[in-house]
Design an enzyme around this catalytic site. Sequence first.
Site, PDB file in Angstrom:
ATOM      1  N   HIS A   1      -6.123   9.396   1.306  1.00 49.26           N
ATOM      2  CA  HIS A   1      -5.785   8.506   2.426  1.00 49.26           C
ATOM      3  C   HIS A   1      -6.258   9.098   3.750  1.00 49.26           C
ATOM      4  CE1 HIS A   1      -3.582   5.445   4.759  1.00 49.26           C
ATOM      5  NE2 HIS A   1      -3.531   4.787   3.602  1.00 49.26           N
TER       6      HIS A   1
ATOM      7  N   ASP B   1       0.821  -1.209   0.000  1.00 50.03           N
ATOM      8  CA  ASP B   1       0.000   0.000   0.000  1.00 50.03           C
ATOM      9  C   ASP B   1       0.860   1.266   0.000  1.00 50.03           C
ATOM     10  OD1 ASP B   1      -2.030  -1.817   0.252  1.00 50.03           O
ATOM     11  OD2 ASP B   1      -2.918  -0.927   2.044  1.00 50.03           O
ATOM     12  N   ASP B   2       0.215   2.375  -0.378  1.00 50.21           N
ATOM     13  CA  ASP B   2       0.713   3.743  -0.169  1.00 50.21           C
ATOM     14  C   ASP B   2       1.783   4.208  -1.150  1.00 50.21           C
ATOM     15  OD1 ASP B   2      -1.013   3.595   1.948  1.00 50.21           O
ATOM     16  OD2 ASP B   2       0.525   3.729   3.513  1.00 50.21           O
TER      17      ASP B   2
ATOM     18  N   HIS C   1      -5.527   2.889  -4.336  1.00 49.97           N
ATOM     19  CA  HIS C   1      -5.673   3.118  -2.897  1.00 49.97           C
ATOM     20  C   HIS C   1      -6.312   4.477  -2.611  1.00 49.97           C
ATOM     21  CE1 HIS C   1      -5.047   1.846   1.140  1.00 49.97           C
ATOM     22  NE2 HIS C   1      -3.994   2.601   1.423  1.00 49.97           N
TER      23      HIS C   1
ATOM     24  N   HIS D   1       3.577  -2.303   3.256  1.00 48.38           N
ATOM     25  CA  HIS D   1       3.567  -0.933   2.755  1.00 48.38           C
ATOM     26  C   HIS D   1       4.858  -0.651   1.998  1.00 48.38           C
ATOM     27  CE1 HIS D   1       0.565  -0.882   5.994  1.00 48.38           C
ATOM     28  NE2 HIS D   1      -0.015   0.099   5.322  1.00 48.38           N
TER      29      HIS D   1
END
Length: 278
Positions: free
Chosen positions: A141, A87-88, A137, A242
Amino acid sequence: MGSKQPTVKYLALKAGLLAGLCGALIFLWIGNEWHTPVKAKIKTGEVPVLSHGSEKELLKRDPQGMNWTRTEKVESIRKNTVFLTFDDGPSASTDELLQVLDQHKAPATFFMLEPNMRKHRKEVLKTIQLGHAAGLHGVTHNPDLYYASPESATGEMKTANDTLQKLTGVSTGIVRTPYGSKPNLTEPEQEALLAEGFQYWDWNVDSLDWKHSTPDFVSNVLEQTEKRTKDFPEEPIVILMHDRPVTPEAVDQLIPKLKERGYSFASIQEEMIPVHLQ
């Protein structure tokens, strides 16, 4: 008196007029052919992508020479299959992470944030070129912003998908909502995502890597994976990690240990049944 002879200047002018007339006739005959658009010839399996600066790249969907295939049939995803998910990203660490995955011939899935895709364009391209799956994603956020309404939940994913398509020529329906779907994603938001063609994925092994600056969390991931396999032997393993500086080293340690335990690796595909938090 005899007739006056034409001068050299007159003859040159007459020749020029005749040449111009011939040129005009030729243009009327074949001029349309000169202006017919010609489509660039692109090899099968390649799509054009945006050029950055003076660079022009062609993105191969299915690179040759790999020892593993990106596309996995739904019926082949059974026990002992691991989905590494990140992720991210993308980030300054993505290139090193991609090198590690390539060395181990392990496909993965990257759930990318839209601002980071714009910031790290080359990393987005390389991720797809190497056969990994692109996931979305969102944009902010920020749970307060993302989960504000069905429109905000789908809007962020559509924005991210538009950016992905502009950068790579491909789009995706694979998404992961910020901080996971439970308890954040409401039923109307779930329905809105599905209506827009998005399948949201969670995980069943949480690395908790965000707590660590060293790869000492790898042992915990292995313990969770083995316990999950024991409790749910027919279920694939979806590991949440991540895209961080520590990740390449951790993945370099993790993959061989999972292979020793009999696990294989796959990337998430849109036709698969997603894993959700319980």
